[in-house]
Scaffold this motif. Structure first.
Motif, PDB file in Angstrom:
ATOM      1  N   LEU A  22       0.818  -1.203   0.000  1.00  0.00           N
ATOM      2  CA  LEU A  22       0.000   0.000   0.000  1.00  0.00           C
ATOM      3  C   LEU A  22       0.855   1.258   0.000  1.00  0.00           C
ATOM      4  CD1 LEU A  22      -2.783  -1.030   2.543  1.00  0.00           C
ATOM      5  CD2 LEU A  22      -3.040  -0.722   0.076  1.00  0.00           C
ATOM      6  N   LEU A  23       2.084   1.143   0.509  1.00  0.00           N
ATOM      7  CA  LEU A  23       2.955   2.304   0.612  1.00  0.00           C
ATOM      8  C   LEU A  23       3.940   2.404  -0.546  1.00  0.00           C
ATOM      9  CD1 LEU A  23       3.770   2.195   4.435  1.00  0.00           C
ATOM     10  CD2 LEU A  23       2.335   3.855   3.265  1.00  0.00           C
ATOM     11  N   LEU A  24       3.921   1.445  -1.451  1.00  0.00           N
ATOM     12  CA  LEU A  24       4.890   1.424  -2.534  1.00  0.00           C
ATOM     13  C   LEU A  24       4.714   2.637  -3.442  1.00  0.00           C
ATOM     14  CD1 LEU A  24       7.140  -0.121  -4.005  1.00  0.00           C
ATOM     15  CD2 LEU A  24       5.348  -1.247  -5.343  1.00  0.00           C
ATOM     16  N   ILE A  25       5.768   3.405  -3.585  1.00  0.00           N
ATOM     17  CA  ILE A  25       5.731   4.587  -4.439  1.00  0.00           C
ATOM     18  C   ILE A  25       6.164   4.195  -5.847  1.00  0.00           C
ATOM     19  CG2 ILE A  25       6.742   6.859  -4.855  1.00  0.00           C
ATOM     20  CD1 ILE A  25       7.064   7.077  -1.783  1.00  0.00           C
ATOM     21  N   THR A  26       5.317   4.473  -6.806  1.00  0.00           N
ATOM     22  CA  THR A  26       5.627   4.150  -8.197  1.00  0.00           C
ATOM     23  C   THR A  26       5.818   5.393  -9.053  1.00  0.00           C
ATOM     24  OG1 THR A  26       3.284   4.120  -8.851  1.00  0.00           O
ATOM     25  CG2 THR A  26       4.229   2.055  -8.026  1.00  0.00           C
ATOM     26  N   THR A  27       5.288   6.533  -8.582  1.00  0.00           N
ATOM     27  CA  THR A  27       5.208   7.721  -9.427  1.00  0.00           C
ATOM     28  C   THR A  27       5.584   8.970  -8.640  1.00  0.00           C
ATOM     29  OG1 THR A  27       3.406   6.690 -10.673  1.00  0.00           O
ATOM     30  CG2 THR A  27       3.678   9.081 -10.904  1.00  0.00           C
ATOM     31  N   ILE A  28       6.363   9.836  -9.263  1.00  0.00           N
ATOM     32  CA  ILE A  28       6.686  11.137  -8.681  1.00  0.00           C
ATOM     33  C   ILE A  28       6.130  12.218  -9.605  1.00  0.00           C
ATOM     34  CG2 ILE A  28       8.482  12.679  -7.835  1.00  0.00           C
ATOM     35  CD1 ILE A  28      10.330  10.293  -7.583  1.00  0.00           C
ATOM     36  N   VAL A  29       5.339  13.110  -9.033  1.00  0.00           N
ATOM     37  CA  VAL A  29       4.791  14.243  -9.782  1.00  0.00           C
ATOM     38  C   VAL A  29       5.485  15.506  -9.287  1.00  0.00           C
ATOM     39  CG1 VAL A  29       2.729  15.532 -10.424  1.00  0.00           C
ATOM     40  CG2 VAL A  29       2.575  13.063 -10.003  1.00  0.00           C
ATOM     41  N   PHE A  30       5.998  16.294 -10.221  1.00  0.00           N
ATOM     42  CA  PHE A  30       6.767  17.488  -9.872  1.00  0.00           C
ATOM     43  C   PHE A  30       5.997  18.763 -10.178  1.00  0.00           C
ATOM     44  CE2 PHE A  30       9.877  14.215 -10.886  1.00  0.00           C
ATOM     45  CZ  PHE A  30      10.773  14.314  -9.834  1.00  0.00           C
ATOM     46  N   ASP A  31       6.057  19.694  -9.254  1.00  0.00           N
ATOM     47  CA  ASP A  31       5.751  21.078  -9.576  1.00  0.00           C
ATOM     48  C   ASP A  31       6.818  21.547 -10.564  1.00  0.00           C
ATOM     49  OD1 ASP A  31       4.878  23.903  -9.198  1.00  0.00           O
ATOM     50  OD2 ASP A  31       6.814  24.048  -8.171  1.00  0.00           O
ATOM     51  N   CYS A  32       6.516  22.576 -11.334  1.00  0.00           N
ATOM     52  CA  CYS A  32       7.514  23.057 -12.297  1.00  0.00           C
ATOM     53  C   CYS A  32       8.286  24.262 -11.771  1.00  0.00           C
ATOM     54  CB  CYS A  32       6.839  23.398 -13.628  1.00  0.00           C
ATOM     55  SG  CYS A  32       8.028  23.917 -14.904  1.00  0.00           S
ATOM     56  N   TYR A  33       7.586  25.380 -11.555  1.00  0.00           N
ATOM     57  CA  TYR A  33       8.269  26.650 -11.300  1.00  0.00           C
ATOM     58  C   TYR A  33       8.719  26.780  -9.845  1.00  0.00           C
ATOM     59  CZ  TYR A  33       6.603  27.502 -15.938  1.00  0.00           C
ATOM     60  OH  TYR A  33       6.372  27.378 -17.286  1.00  0.00           O
ATOM     61  N   GLY A  34      10.016  26.990  -9.688  1.00  0.00           N
ATOM     62  CA  GLY A  34      10.616  27.022  -8.363  1.00  0.00           C
ATOM     63  C   GLY A  34      11.099  25.656  -7.925  1.00  0.00           C
ATOM     64  N   THR A  35      10.734  24.623  -8.687  1.00  0.00           N
ATOM     65  CA  THR A  35      11.138  23.251  -8.381  1.00  0.00           C
ATOM     66  C   THR A  35      12.067  22.716  -9.466  1.00  0.00           C
ATOM     67  OG1 THR A  35       9.051  22.869  -7.208  1.00  0.00           O
ATOM     68  CG2 THR A  35      10.308  20.918  -7.895  1.00  0.00           C
ATOM     69  N   LEU A  36      11.574  22.672 -10.700  1.00  0.00           N
ATOM     70  CA  LEU A  36      12.395  22.262 -11.839  1.00  0.00           C
ATOM     71  C   LEU A  36      12.991  23.471 -12.558  1.00  0.00           C
ATOM     72  CD1 LEU A  36       9.988  19.619 -13.466  1.00  0.00           C
ATOM     73  CD2 LEU A  36      11.780  19.204 -11.767  1.00  0.00           C
ATOM     74  N   ILE A  37      12.157  24.481 -12.725  1.00  0.00           N
ATOM     75  CA  ILE A  37      12.525  25.672 -13.494  1.00  0.00           C
ATOM     76  C   ILE A  37      12.708  26.859 -12.556  1.00  0.00           C
ATOM     77  CG2 ILE A  37      11.787  27.286 -15.294  1.00  0.00           C
ATOM     78  CD1 ILE A  37      12.376  24.561 -16.438  1.00  0.00           C
ATOM     79  N   ASP A  38      13.805  27.560 -12.728  1.00  0.00           N
ATOM     80  CA  ASP A  38      14.113  28.744 -11.929  1.00  0.00           C
ATOM     81  C   ASP A  38      13.380  29.951 -12.516  1.00  0.00           C
ATOM     82  OD1 ASP A  38      15.207  30.726 -10.380  1.00  0.00           O
ATOM     83  OD2 ASP A  38      17.289  30.350 -10.958  1.00  0.00           O
ATOM     84  N   THR A  39      12.515  30.563 -11.728  1.00  0.00           N
ATOM     85  CA  THR A  39      11.796  31.745 -12.225  1.00  0.00           C
ATOM     86  C   THR A  39      12.701  32.974 -12.256  1.00  0.00           C
ATOM     87  OG1 THR A  39      10.977  32.221  -9.999  1.00  0.00           O
ATOM     88  CG2 THR A  39       9.572  30.887 -11.425  1.00  0.00           C
ATOM     89  N   GLY A  40      13.831  32.899 -11.558  1.00  0.00           N
ATOM     90  CA  GLY A  40      14.805  33.981 -11.610  1.00  0.00           C
ATOM     91  C   GLY A  40      14.208  35.326 -11.233  1.00  0.00           C
ATOM     92  N   LYS A  41      14.621  36.360 -11.961  1.00  0.00           N
ATOM     93  CA  LYS A  41      14.151  37.719 -11.685  1.00  0.00           C
ATOM     94  C   LYS A  41      13.169  38.195 -12.756  1.00  0.00           C
ATOM     95  CE  LYS A  41      18.392  39.028  -9.253  1.00  0.00           C
ATOM     96  NZ  LYS A  41      19.537  39.976  -9.188  1.00  0.00           N
ATOM     97  N   GLY A  42      12.626  37.237 -13.518  1.00  0.00           N
ATOM     98  CA  GLY A  42      11.744  37.612 -14.614  1.00  0.00           C
ATOM     99  C   GLY A  42      10.533  38.407 -14.170  1.00  0.00           C
ATOM    100  N   SER A  43       9.907  37.985 -13.073  1.00  0.00           N
ATOM    101  CA  SER A  43       8.700  38.673 -12.606  1.00  0.00           C
ATOM    102  C   SER A  43       9.024  40.074 -12.099  1.00  0.00           C
ATOM    103  CB  SER A  43       8.028  37.860 -11.497  1.00  0.00           C
ATOM    104  OG  SER A  43       7.588  36.612 -11.989  1.00  0.00           O
ATOM    105  N   MET A  44      10.130  40.208 -11.368  1.00  0.00           N
ATOM    106  CA  MET A  44      10.515  41.526 -10.866  1.00  0.00           C
ATOM    107  C   MET A  44      10.904  42.456 -12.011  1.00  0.00           C
ATOM    108  SD  MET A  44      10.724  43.466  -8.264  1.00  0.00           S
ATOM    109  CE  MET A  44      10.714  42.390  -6.831  1.00  0.00           C
ATOM    110  N   THR A  45      11.573  41.914 -13.019  1.00  0.00           N
ATOM    111  CA  THR A  45      11.919  42.719 -14.192  1.00  0.00           C
ATOM    112  C   THR A  45      10.655  43.216 -14.889  1.00  0.00           C
ATOM    113  OG1 THR A  45      13.987  41.515 -14.539  1.00  0.00           O
ATOM    114  CG2 THR A  45      13.087  42.702 -16.432  1.00  0.00           C
ATOM    115  N   ALA A  46       9.645  42.339 -14.980  1.00  0.00           N
ATOM    116  CA  ALA A  46       8.380  42.735 -15.595  1.00  0.00           C
ATOM    117  C   ALA A  46       7.727  43.869 -14.810  1.00  0.00           C
ATOM    118  CB  ALA A  46       7.438  41.535 -15.674  1.00  0.00           C
ATOM    119  N   VAL A  47       7.771  43.782 -13.480  1.00  0.00           N
ATOM    120  CA  VAL A  47       7.199  44.841 -12.636  1.00  0.00           C
ATOM    121  C   VAL A  47       7.938  46.157 -12.864  1.00  0.00           C
ATOM    122  CG1 VAL A  47       6.962  45.630 -10.247  1.00  0.00           C
ATOM    123  CG2 VAL A  47       6.252  43.320 -10.878  1.00  0.00           C
TER     124      VAL A  47
END
Length: 247
Positions: A22-47
Motif C-alpha cells: 500500500l505504501l509502494l511509491i511508483t510515481t513522482i509528480v513534480f511542480d515546475c516553477y521554483g522546483t524544476l525551473i528557476d523563475t529567476g528575476k523575470g517577474s521583478m523585471t516585468a514589474v
C-alpha cells in the motif's frame, strides 16, 4: 503450538507485505516553477518595466508582493480562469491598491512575455535522469499549458504526462487538482509522491488527498504551523536522490 506460531508468523509477514504494498511509491509528480525551473528575476523585471511604462517611481518590491498575493488569492478562489487572465486581473487590482493609472490589458504583456523563457535549475536534468530509472515521472503545475510546455521543452526536460492548471481546469492547492492527476495516472494516493517548493500548494494541497510530499526548500524557510510534515525536506533538488522513496 508450533503450527499456530507458524500461522501467526505467516499472518504477520502477510500484513507487512500488504502494508508495504500500500505504501509502494511508483510515481513522482513534480511542480515546475521554483522546483524544476528557476523563475529567476523575470517577474521583478516585468514589474520594473510596468512601473517604468507608467512613469512611476514606486519601489517595485511592494508592488510585486501585492500582485503576487492577488494572484494567489485568485488561483485559490475556486473559480477557474486562465493564468493569463489572472495575471491581468491581479494587475488591475494592484494598480487600484496603489492608485496607479494603468492599462492592465496592455501592461500585462510585460509579465506574459517572461513566460516560456525560463531556465532549468542546473542540477535538475541529472537528478531526473536517475529517478526515471526507478519511478514514473510527471509534472503537475499551476500554469497555462503552452508556456509550461515551452519551458520544459527548451530546457530539454522530457518528462512523461504533463498536467497544467489550464488542462485540468483547476489550480493547486485544490484537492480536485490532485484527484484529476491520480485519475489520469490510474494511481492511488499512496503510490504517488508530489515534489514542490510551495508549502500550501505543494505540501498541504496533496496531503489533503493522502498524497505524500517532498518539500524543496531552497530558501531555508520555516515550515508554517498549518502545514503537515512532508515526507522529506530538501535544501536542493539533488537531495531527492538521498531521500528514501522506496518503502
Amino acid at each position: 503450538m508450533v503450527e499456530h506460531s507458524g500461522l501467526l508468523g505467516f499472518a504477520v509477514r502477510l500484513i507487512i507485505i500488504m502494508r508495504r504494498g500500500l505504501l509502494l511509491i511508483t510515481t513522482i509528480v513534480f511542480d515546475c516553477y521554483g522546483t524544476l525551473i528557476d523563475t529567476g528575476k523575470g517577474s521583478m523585471t516585468a514589474v520594473e518595466q510596468i512601473l517604468g511604462s507608467r512613469q512611476s517611481d514606486m519601489d517595485p518590491k511592494p508592488f510585486y508582493e501585492t500582485w503576487k498575493r492577488n494572484h494567489h488569492e485568485l488561483c485559490r478562489s475556486g473559480i477557474f480562469q486562465a493564468e493569463s487572465d489572472i495575471f491581468r486581473i491581479g494587475l488591475a487590482q494592484t494598480y487600484e491598491a496603489f492608485n496607479i493609472q494603468g492599462d492592465p490589458e496592455l501592461d500585462v504583456r510585460y509579465m506574459l512575455n517572461t513566460l516560456g523563457k525560463r531556465a532549468v535549475f542546473p542540477e535538475v536534468p541529472a537528478v531526473l535522469a536517475e529517478l526515471s530509472t526507478r519511478f514514473r515521472l510527471a509534472v503537475g503545475s499551476n500554469s497555462d499549458h503552452e508556456p509550461l510546455l515551452a519551458d520544459l521543452s527548451r530546457n530539454g526536460l522530457d518528462i512523461g504526462p504533463i498536467f497544467s492548471s489550464e488542462s485540468l481546469r483547476v489550480y493547486k492547492p485544490s484537492v480536485e487538482f490532485f484527484a484529476k492527476i491520480l485519475e489520469s495516472l490510474d494511481c492511488r494516493p499512496s503510490e504517488v509522491v508530489y515534489v514542490g517548493d510551495a508549502q500550501i500548494e505543494d505540501v498541504k494541497g496533496p496531503s489533503a488527498l493522502g498524497i505524500r510530499s517532498v518539500w524543496i526548500n531552497r530558501k531555508n524557510d520555516k515550515r508554517l504551523h498549518s502545514i503537515p510534515e512532508p515526507l522529506s525536506e530538501c535544501s536542493d533538488f539533488k537531495e531527492l536522490l538521498r531521500t528514501s522513496l522506496d518503502f
